[in-house]
Design a protein around this motif. Sequence first.
Motif, PDB file in Angstrom:
ATOM      1  N   ARG A 154       0.825  -1.207   0.000  1.00  0.00           N
ATOM      2  CA  ARG A 154       0.000   0.000   0.000  1.00  0.00           C
ATOM      3  C   ARG A 154       0.857   1.253   0.000  1.00  0.00           C
ATOM      4  N   GLU A 155       1.988   1.228   0.741  1.00  0.00           N
ATOM      5  CA  GLU A 155       2.835   2.403   0.819  1.00  0.00           C
ATOM      6  C   GLU A 155       3.472   2.718  -0.534  1.00  0.00           C
ATOM      7  N   ILE A 156       4.014   1.693  -1.193  1.00  0.00           N
ATOM      8  CA  ILE A 156       4.714   1.923  -2.460  1.00  0.00           C
ATOM      9  C   ILE A 156       3.732   2.299  -3.559  1.00  0.00           C
ATOM     10  N   THR A 157       2.645   1.555  -3.700  1.00  0.00           N
ATOM     11  CA  THR A 157       1.681   1.879  -4.760  1.00  0.00           C
ATOM     12  C   THR A 157       1.054   3.247  -4.525  1.00  0.00           C
ATOM     13  N   GLY A 158       0.813   3.586  -3.243  1.00  0.00           N
ATOM     14  CA  GLY A 158       0.261   4.913  -2.950  1.00  0.00           C
ATOM     15  C   GLY A 158       1.220   6.022  -3.317  1.00  0.00           C
ATOM     16  N   THR A 159       2.503   5.816  -3.024  1.00  0.00           N
ATOM     17  CA  THR A 159       3.504   6.834  -3.358  1.00  0.00           C
ATOM     18  C   THR A 159       3.636   7.004  -4.860  1.00  0.00           C
ATOM     19  N   VAL A 160       3.709   5.888  -5.600  1.00  0.00           N
ATOM     20  CA  VAL A 160       3.838   5.980  -7.064  1.00  0.00           C
ATOM     21  C   VAL A 160       2.591   6.618  -7.667  1.00  0.00           C
ATOM     22  N   ARG A 161       1.423   6.329  -7.093  1.00  0.00           N
ATOM     23  CA  ARG A 161       0.180   6.953  -7.593  1.00  0.00           C
ATOM     24  C   ARG A 161       0.236   8.475  -7.391  1.00  0.00           C
ATOM     25  N   VAL A 216       3.959  11.254   2.462  1.00  0.00           N
ATOM     26  CA  VAL A 216       5.291  11.190   3.065  1.00  0.00           C
ATOM     27  C   VAL A 216       5.179  11.102   4.586  1.00  0.00           C
ATOM     28  N   GLN A 217       4.281  11.889   5.167  1.00  0.00           N
ATOM     29  CA  GLN A 217       4.108  11.846   6.621  1.00  0.00           C
ATOM     30  C   GLN A 217       3.644  10.462   7.074  1.00  0.00           C
ATOM     31  N   LEU A 218       2.752   9.845   6.272  1.00  0.00           N
ATOM     32  CA  LEU A 218       2.300   8.492   6.601  1.00  0.00           C
ATOM     33  C   LEU A 218       3.463   7.508   6.538  1.00  0.00           C
ATOM     34  N   LEU A 219       4.264   7.609   5.479  1.00  0.00           N
ATOM     35  CA  LEU A 219       5.398   6.700   5.329  1.00  0.00           C
ATOM     36  C   LEU A 219       6.435   6.910   6.424  1.00  0.00           C
ATOM     37  N   GLN A 220       6.608   8.156   6.892  1.00  0.00           N
ATOM     38  CA  GLN A 220       7.584   8.419   7.954  1.00  0.00           C
ATOM     39  C   GLN A 220       7.221   7.683   9.235  1.00  0.00           C
ATOM     40  N   ARG A 221       5.932   7.527   9.478  1.00  0.00           N
ATOM     41  CA  ARG A 221       5.515   6.794  10.672  1.00  0.00           C
ATOM     42  C   ARG A 221       5.744   5.292  10.529  1.00  0.00           C
ATOM     43  N   MET A 222       5.895   4.834   9.281  1.00  0.00           N
ATOM     44  CA  MET A 222       6.067   3.406   9.033  1.00  0.00           C
ATOM     45  C   MET A 222       7.505   3.025   8.727  1.00  0.00           C
ATOM     46  N   ALA A 223       8.414   4.001   8.635  1.00  0.00           N
ATOM     47  CA  ALA A 223       9.804   3.719   8.263  1.00  0.00           C
ATOM     48  C   ALA A 223      10.458   2.840   9.321  1.00  0.00           C
ATOM     49  N   HIS A 224      11.205   1.826   8.831  1.00  0.00           N
ATOM     50  CA  HIS A 224      11.811   0.863   9.748  1.00  0.00           C
ATOM     51  C   HIS A 224      13.330   0.964   9.823  1.00  0.00           C
ATOM     52  N   ASP A 225      13.966   1.614   8.897  1.00  0.00           N
ATOM     53  CA  ASP A 225      15.424   1.689   8.943  1.00  0.00           C
ATOM     54  C   ASP A 225      15.889   3.063   8.479  1.00  0.00           C
ATOM     55  N   GLU A 226      17.184   3.305   8.652  1.00  0.00           N
ATOM     56  CA  GLU A 226      17.761   4.611   8.370  1.00  0.00           C
ATOM     57  C   GLU A 226      17.685   4.949   6.887  1.00  0.00           C
ATOM     58  N   ALA A 227      17.854   3.947   6.019  1.00  0.00           N
ATOM     59  CA  ALA A 227      17.805   4.201   4.574  1.00  0.00           C
ATOM     60  C   ALA A 227      16.431   4.721   4.166  1.00  0.00           C
ATOM     61  N   GLN A 228      15.378   4.094   4.682  1.00  0.00           N
ATOM     62  CA  GLN A 228      14.031   4.560   4.375  1.00  0.00           C
ATOM     63  C   GLN A 228      13.810   5.979   4.897  1.00  0.00           C
ATOM     64  N   ARG A 229      14.293   6.236   6.121  1.00  0.00           N
ATOM     65  CA  ARG A 229      14.093   7.567   6.693  1.00  0.00           C
ATOM     66  C   ARG A 229      14.842   8.623   5.889  1.00  0.00           C
ATOM     67  N   ASN A 230      16.028   8.297   5.394  1.00  0.00           N
ATOM     68  CA  ASN A 230      16.781   9.254   4.581  1.00  0.00           C
ATOM     69  C   ASN A 230      16.048   9.578   3.286  1.00  0.00           C
ATOM     70  N   ILE A 231      15.470   8.551   2.657  1.00  0.00           N
ATOM     71  CA  ILE A 231      14.699   8.780   1.426  1.00  0.00           C
ATOM     72  C   ILE A 231      13.501   9.677   1.718  1.00  0.00           C
ATOM     73  N   LEU A 232      12.836   9.439   2.829  1.00  0.00           N
ATOM     74  CA  LEU A 232      11.645  10.219   3.162  1.00  0.00           C
ATOM     75  C   LEU A 232      12.002  11.658   3.508  1.00  0.00           C
ATOM     76  N   VAL A 233      13.169  11.864   4.135  1.00  0.00           N
ATOM     77  CA  VAL A 233      13.615  13.240   4.388  1.00  0.00           C
ATOM     78  C   VAL A 233      13.828  13.962   3.070  1.00  0.00           C
ATOM     79  N   LEU A 234      14.432  13.272   2.081  1.00  0.00           N
ATOM     80  CA  LEU A 234      14.628  13.861   0.764  1.00  0.00           C
ATOM     81  C   LEU A 234      13.296  14.191   0.105  1.00  0.00           C
TER      82      LEU A 234
END
Length: 417
Positions: A154-161, A216-234
Amino acid sequence: MAPAPNRGILRRGIGAGEDSLNDPLQRDVEAVGRIEAVPTILDLVCRTTGLGFAAVARVTADRWIACATLDHIGFGLKPGGELPVNTTICREIHQSREPVVIDHVAEDPLYRHHPTPAHYGFQSYISMPIILRDGSFFGTLCGISPSPARVNTREITGTVRLFADLIAAHLNADEALRSMREELSEQKALSELREQFIAVLGHDLRNPVASIGSGVQLLQRMAHDEAQRNILVLMQSSVVRMSGLIGNLMDFARTRLGDGLDLKLTDEAPLAPVLEHAVSELRAIHPGRAIELALDLAEPVALDQARIAQMLSNLLGNALAHGAKDLPVRVGASARDGIFSLWVANGGAPIPPEAQAGLFHPFFRGQERQAHEGLGLGLYIVSEIARMHGGRMEVSSDTRETRFTFLMPIRRPAARG
């Protein structure tokens, strides 16, 4: 082994030969090429999904044309390149207007025997339709990889949409602006141009950007590692920048095509929290930069606090973009002896005297600043906010610091009868 298009069926592409000059789809390819956010979107699609190739494609019932591509796997398709539409899954998406997402072709009950994955050699795939404002199907935002990847979430398809919606919004704006130029050539009324211009920017750009910000705010609450958090900050910093650009464009339209900026003067609420919030937003976007804030607001000041916050954000963003990265950016505001002042200072190379005269002109970008992103509207909007408040902007720049200062006489709001 990286997939590659079958060279026997790969066409020359829309960008090759004199016949392409008369191709009605050439304008669509060029429109995507004018969208500055597309390279960032393709990069974020690859980073978010783990896929090695991403593209924006123009798709019709009988043609598939690459408008923009990002290729990390040697797929070999460049902007303007064309594939026979009957060899692509996008033909089916053109008919259904529904996305197709595949984690692992070999294990997918619908697509494991489909000819397209075998033809192009991919195992994971995502393709999101791009639907324009009038309901027409433009094409797809798609990505592939020769290896399986977990993309059907849901997170990836929602972001690409959301990215597909943002591309559609840009295309809508591009088409609207093209129509506006035609209307101007036909001497349409200036008021009609103003209303259409602001409506296009406000509705077709702000809403998708706001949706992306929420995603992005939704994904930030679901981020599990530093790489994901760095992408979301970008991603979050890109959303903030796009929102600022949209705001500057809308304000430019109001100042040049309308009646100027609207001000709501008040001194009933304290100004310090507003300025502190504006600074904290920039600190969050630039966590590696030092920003110092000093406030001395001894007198109440009647001004439009939202506009002053916008002024500070523009000045601070300008200082962060052009100032020395290893030196702090200093911000100060004072209200004493009947004068309100707001200033932002940064270290680094000074602004040449010959360039200072044009700093507050719209779309001005000095020769030494061409490498920096931006439309060149931020300082123009700052000067308009200063003018509407009855104040002025001053700039000083030498080898020690560059400082922008807003000065305004302190007045009480007019009494309402």
